[in-house]
Write a protein that holds these residues in place. Sequence first.
Motif, PDB file in Angstrom:
ATOM      1  N   VAL A 133       0.662  -1.145   0.032  1.00 13.05           N
ATOM      2  CA  VAL A 133      -0.226  -0.028  -0.107  1.00 13.05           C
ATOM      3  C   VAL A 133       0.844   1.301   0.120  1.00 13.05           C
ATOM      4  O   VAL A 133       0.469   2.359   0.009  1.00 13.05           O
ATOM      5  N   LEU A 134       2.108   0.990  -0.205  1.00 15.37           N
ATOM      6  CA  LEU A 134       3.154   2.131  -0.020  1.00 15.37           C
ATOM      7  C   LEU A 134       3.207   2.886  -1.259  1.00 15.37           C
ATOM      8  O   LEU A 134       4.194   3.824  -1.288  1.00 15.37           O
ATOM      9  N   GLU A 135       2.841   2.508  -2.434  1.00 13.77           N
ATOM     10  CA  GLU A 135       3.105   3.199  -3.462  1.00 13.77           C
ATOM     11  C   GLU A 135       2.033   4.314  -3.799  1.00 13.77           C
ATOM     12  O   GLU A 135       0.926   4.014  -3.699  1.00 13.77           O
ATOM     13  N   ASP A 136       2.458   5.276  -4.537  1.00 16.50           N
ATOM     14  CA  ASP A 136       1.511   6.381  -5.110  1.00 16.50           C
ATOM     15  C   ASP A 136       0.724   6.841  -3.871  1.00 16.50           C
ATOM     16  O   ASP A 136      -0.807   7.041  -4.173  1.00 16.50           O
ATOM     17  N   LEU A 137       1.260   6.921  -2.824  1.00 16.55           N
ATOM     18  CA  LEU A 137       0.602   7.289  -1.668  1.00 16.55           C
ATOM     19  C   LEU A 137       0.471   8.993  -1.715  1.00 16.55           C
ATOM     20  O   LEU A 137       1.739   9.739  -2.039  1.00 16.55           O
ATOM     21  N   GLU A 138      -0.637   9.767  -1.175  1.00 18.85           N
ATOM     22  CA  GLU A 138      -0.725  11.247  -1.018  1.00 18.85           C
ATOM     23  C   GLU A 138      -1.109  11.355   0.318  1.00 18.85           C
ATOM     24  O   GLU A 138      -2.145  10.392   0.655  1.00 18.85           O
ATOM     25  N   SER A 139      -0.885  12.135   1.112  1.00 18.25           N
ATOM     26  CA  SER A 139      -1.300  12.579   2.374  1.00 18.25           C
ATOM     27  C   SER A 139      -2.881  12.834   2.479  1.00 18.25           C
ATOM     28  O   SER A 139      -3.294  13.536   1.482  1.00 18.25           O
ATOM     29  N   ARG A 175      -4.974  18.154   5.588  1.00 20.73           N
ATOM     30  CA  ARG A 175      -3.910  18.223   4.602  1.00 20.73           C
ATOM     31  C   ARG A 175      -4.082  17.200   3.831  1.00 20.73           C
ATOM     32  O   ARG A 175      -4.708  16.159   3.839  1.00 20.73           O
ATOM     33  N   LEU A 176      -3.838  17.450   2.331  1.00 20.41           N
ATOM     34  CA  LEU A 176      -3.856  16.466   1.444  1.00 20.41           C
ATOM     35  C   LEU A 176      -3.134  16.623   0.525  1.00 20.41           C
ATOM     36  O   LEU A 176      -2.574  17.883  -0.117  1.00 20.41           O
ATOM     37  N   GLY A 204     -11.076  11.802  -6.363  1.00 21.52           N
ATOM     38  CA  GLY A 204     -11.251  12.513  -7.684  1.00 21.52           C
ATOM     39  C   GLY A 204     -12.570  13.005  -8.093  1.00 21.52           C
ATOM     40  O   GLY A 204     -13.028  13.146  -9.061  1.00 21.52           O
ATOM     41  N   LEU A 205     -13.525  12.907  -7.014  1.00 17.51           N
ATOM     42  CA  LEU A 205     -14.774  13.413  -7.164  1.00 17.51           C
ATOM     43  C   LEU A 205     -14.929  14.765  -6.135  1.00 17.51           C
ATOM     44  O   LEU A 205     -14.763  14.349  -4.935  1.00 17.51           O
ATOM     45  N   THR A 206     -15.459  15.810  -6.346  1.00 14.36           N
ATOM     46  CA  THR A 206     -15.539  16.797  -5.417  1.00 14.36           C
ATOM     47  C   THR A 206     -16.678  17.629  -5.831  1.00 14.36           C
ATOM     48  O   THR A 206     -17.046  17.899  -7.147  1.00 14.36           O
ATOM     49  N   ASN A 264      -1.350  26.214 -13.015  1.00 12.30           N
ATOM     50  CA  ASN A 264      -0.537  24.997 -13.007  1.00 12.30           C
ATOM     51  C   ASN A 264      -0.735  24.052 -11.822  1.00 12.30           C
ATOM     52  O   ASN A 264      -0.141  23.202 -11.621  1.00 12.30           O
ATOM     53  N   LEU A 265      -1.955  24.488 -11.151  1.00 11.58           N
ATOM     54  CA  LEU A 265      -2.037  23.714  -9.995  1.00 11.58           C
ATOM     55  C   LEU A 265      -2.837  22.350 -10.319  1.00 11.58           C
ATOM     56  O   LEU A 265      -3.567  22.196 -11.317  1.00 11.58           O
ATOM     57  N   SER A 266      -2.553  21.434  -9.302  1.00  9.12           N
ATOM     58  CA  SER A 266      -3.491  20.192  -9.526  1.00  9.12           C
ATOM     59  C   SER A 266      -4.433  20.533  -8.549  1.00  9.12           C
ATOM     60  O   SER A 266      -4.864  21.307  -7.785  1.00  9.12           O
ATOM     61  N   THR A 267      -5.606  19.517  -8.852  1.00  6.32           N
ATOM     62  CA  THR A 267      -6.912  19.846  -7.840  1.00  6.32           C
ATOM     63  C   THR A 267      -6.720  19.777  -6.289  1.00  6.32           C
ATOM     64  O   THR A 267      -7.117  20.429  -5.540  1.00  6.32           O
ATOM     65  N   THR A 268      -5.641  18.656  -6.118  1.00  8.68           N
ATOM     66  CA  THR A 268      -5.526  18.651  -4.530  1.00  8.68           C
ATOM     67  C   THR A 268      -4.625  19.881  -3.990  1.00  8.68           C
ATOM     68  O   THR A 268      -4.996  20.447  -2.905  1.00  8.68           O
ATOM     69  N   GLU A 269      -3.785  20.361  -4.899  1.00 11.79           N
ATOM     70  CA  GLU A 269      -3.102  21.642  -4.534  1.00 11.79           C
ATOM     71  C   GLU A 269      -4.116  22.603  -4.310  1.00 11.79           C
ATOM     72  O   GLU A 269      -3.984  23.634  -3.345  1.00 11.79           O
ATOM     73  N   LEU A 270      -5.072  22.960  -5.000  1.00 10.77           N
ATOM     74  CA  LEU A 270      -6.221  23.919  -5.045  1.00 10.77           C
ATOM     75  C   LEU A 270      -7.006  23.679  -3.713  1.00 10.77           C
ATOM     76  O   LEU A 270      -6.925  24.720  -3.003  1.00 10.77           O
ATOM     77  N   LEU A 271      -7.183  22.565  -3.620  1.00 14.81           N
ATOM     78  CA  LEU A 271      -8.108  22.399  -2.316  1.00 14.81           C
ATOM     79  C   LEU A 271      -7.263  22.567  -0.901  1.00 14.81           C
ATOM     80  O   LEU A 271      -7.495  23.142  -0.172  1.00 14.81           O
TER      81      LEU A 271
END
Length: 197
Positions: free
Chosen positions: A80-86, A97-98, A114-116, A138-145
């Motif tokens: 479960v340690l691949e492609d992890l995001e906080s 935090r995310l 990926g649903l908001t 240039n932001l990602s959605t998680t950066e914007l949130l």
Amino acid sequence: IEAAGYHLLRNEAYAPSNMVHSIYLALRATPPEADVLIVYGDIAFEPRLVEAMLNSESELVTAVDTAWHAYWRLRFDGTVLEDLESLVLAPDGRIERLGADTRDLAEVDGRYVGLTKIAARAVPALREAIEGDGVPSNLSTTELLQRRIDAGAPVYAALVQRGWFEVDSVADRDLIERLHENHALAPVCDLDALASW
């Protein structure tokens, strides 16, 4: 999309921008009284995930899977340690935090799907926040949130368990096809529920 009668809005600055610029263009074209649903294009999901967000009275709410571990093990050869995001939740369901890369499971209370949902009354402030950072964005959605959270705008989690998958690669596609062929996909995402929507 157009053949089905929906308006297709193209991001002509796709190459030098990121997903938030596409969202920004959509927000500018959204009628003032309309709520907004952001859906990543590389996911499939059961209707109950959308219903969980729609049942929330919060202005800004995103689907968070708290039972993501089993799916991740299928995707990444048992880990479960691949492609992890906080994604750190407060006791009241707010996201603190995310979106940061991590390998520390203590920083992962759930998986951002990926649903908001954005309530109509929150759209102007979100649009202004994007404009304040510069357009095209240039932001990602998680950066914007995360920036909204940092600015004091609460972002809430609609907690779900499973019911979705994403296809980021050929390996992801092959996994989903293999699970489907072996009648083992339903614990990840029930395609019958998806098809009946």
